[in-house]
Design an enzyme around this catalytic site. Structure first.
Site, PDB file in Angstrom:
ATOM      1  NE  ARG A 109      -4.156   1.724   2.147  1.00 61.63           N
ATOM      2  CZ  ARG A 109      -4.391   2.510   3.193  1.00 61.63           C
ATOM      3  NH1 ARG A 109      -3.719   2.330   4.310  1.00 61.63           N
ATOM      4  NH2 ARG A 109      -5.307   3.447   3.147  1.00 61.63           N
ATOM      5  CG  HIS A 154      -1.291   5.349  -0.433  1.00 61.29           C
ATOM      6  ND1 HIS A 154      -2.055   6.140   0.399  1.00 61.29           N
ATOM      7  CD2 HIS A 154      -2.060   4.275  -0.740  1.00 61.29           C
ATOM      8  CE1 HIS A 154      -3.248   5.565   0.586  1.00 61.29           C
ATOM      9  NE2 HIS A 154      -3.264   4.439  -0.096  1.00 61.29           N
ATOM     10  CG  ASN A 192      -0.824   9.258   2.257  1.00 58.90           C
ATOM     11  OD1 ASN A 192      -1.284   8.310   1.619  1.00 58.90           O
ATOM     12  ND2 ASN A 192      -0.137  10.231   1.683  1.00 58.90           N
ATOM     13  CG  HIS A 203      -7.976  -4.069  -1.745  1.00 64.02           C
ATOM     14  ND1 HIS A 203      -9.008  -3.270  -2.199  1.00 64.02           N
ATOM     15  CD2 HIS A 203      -7.038  -3.209  -1.278  1.00 64.02           C
ATOM     16  CE1 HIS A 203      -8.706  -2.003  -2.006  1.00 64.02           C
ATOM     17  NE2 HIS A 203      -7.521  -1.933  -1.456  1.00 64.02           N
ATOM     18  CB  THR A 212      -6.943 -16.938   1.131  1.00 62.05           C
ATOM     19  OG1 THR A 212      -7.201 -16.109  -0.021  1.00 62.05           O
ATOM     20  CG2 THR A 212      -7.571 -18.305   0.914  1.00 62.05           C
TER      21      THR A 212
END
Length: 330
Positions: free
Chosen positions: A64, A68, A96, A198, A253
């Site tokens: 992530r 970003h 953030n 994700h 999972t």
């Protein structure tokens, strides 16, 4: 309908982005540090493995962080820079603030490991270390391993104001997602592949509670959510929930980087609107269905997409430098 001028503008923009991407990719290459720090990838990998063994959060946090970083000012590690009394940095912009500290810590520890080798000290950028660490946590989580392109320099600035409007939100529809990714030279296919990050990670209830209680006057619960899954989420996320409660984004999972993310969307188990819309919108559904049943095809597409992501507005020449401390501008 789109007017002629708009169409010409969009086509011109797309062409410019393609040329830009080609120029940048020519500047980046694998084994970039072969002469100055030949063991850099194994040094970074060892540091990342150590951090990964301490906590699995290392994986989603690092992925992530990379995303970003690249989407704001390009892949230049500007998201890692700390604020000062005279400058509010990217990491302190509201979008953030939810970035997990383990992602920052992973890069900082890997940088320390690299600089502990005399021949490597101050030779490897924080931006490249973040790119390598991202590749490593994906592989450690069960995802594909790939050759990472290197040669980025670190950015010379980091401001909270630069983040505004640059990152996707959980409520985005497909048009908004396509537009934002296109602005970074990434296609709809790239967007769907990268959304599958994700498959690991977690979210706080506030990020999706609108789908459970306030979706619309007629339907308080988002009808695209599987009913049983929605009931489960409401139990875990009551209206007055402890803000520290975190929910796995992938309910099946959560600690494995795999194509189950797409199978979840087929079942109505997409946690965010921006996830589930990939299946509910007929324009993206065929890709979701294809990758839900073909892990190898998904992995190939993901490697191509994250490689292109790593080329977004990279800094070279006088536009960047190599930070001595990833958190502090030189």
């Amino acid at each position: 309908m789109m007017g002629c001028f708009q169409l010409i503008f969009v086509l011109s923009l797309s062409f410019s982005l393609c040329l830009f991407s080609s120029t940048v990719s020519a500047q980046l290459r694998q084994n970039y540090y072969a002469k100055v720090c030949p063991d850099v990838e194994s040094i970074v990998r060892n540091a990342v493995q150590k951090k990964f063994k301490e906590t699995f959060v290392t994986a989603p946090a690092t992925i992530r962080l990379f995303f970003h970083d690249c989407f704001v000012q390009g892949c230049d590690a500007s998201v890692i820079v700390q604020s000062t009394p005279t400058n509010k940095a990217e990491k302190d912009y509201p979008d953030n603030l939810s970035l997990a500290g383990d992602g920052f810590d992973t890069v900082i520890k890997a940088k320390e490991a690299v600089d502990a080798v005399p021949s490597c000290r101050n030779k490897v950028s924080c931006a490249d270390i973040l790119a390598m660490a991202t590749r490593d946590v994906i592989a450690l989580s069960g995802g594909p391993s790939y050759g990472v392109e290197l040669g980025r320099l670190d950015g010379l600035s980091s401001t909270a104001a630069s983040v505004h409007g640059k990152l996707p939100h959980e409520t985005f529809n497909l048009n908004q997602l396509i537009s934002l990714f296109a602005a970074n030279g990434l296609s709809q296919t790239d967007m769907i592949a990268l959304s599958a990050a994700h498959t690991v990670g977690f979210s706080h209830c506030s990020k999706f509670s609108n789908r459970l209680y306030n979706f619309s006057r007629q339907n308080p619960v988002d009808p695209t959510l599987n009913k049983a899954y929605a009931t489960q989420l409401r139990q875990m996320c009551p209206r007055k929930v402890d803000p520290r409660i975190a929910i796995n984004i992938d309910p099946t999972t959560p600690n494995t980087f795999d194509n189950v993310y797409f199978q979840n969307l087929q079942r109505g188990h997409g946690l965010f609107t921006s996830d589930q819309v990939l299946f509910t919108d007929p324009r993206s559904r065929p890709t979701v269905n294809a990758w839900a049943s073909n892990s190898m095809a998904f992995q190939k597409a993901f490697v191509a997409a994250i490689t292109r992501l790593g080329r977004v507005r990279v800094k070279t020449g006088r536009n960047g430098n190599i930070r001595r401390d990833c958190a502090i501008l030189n």
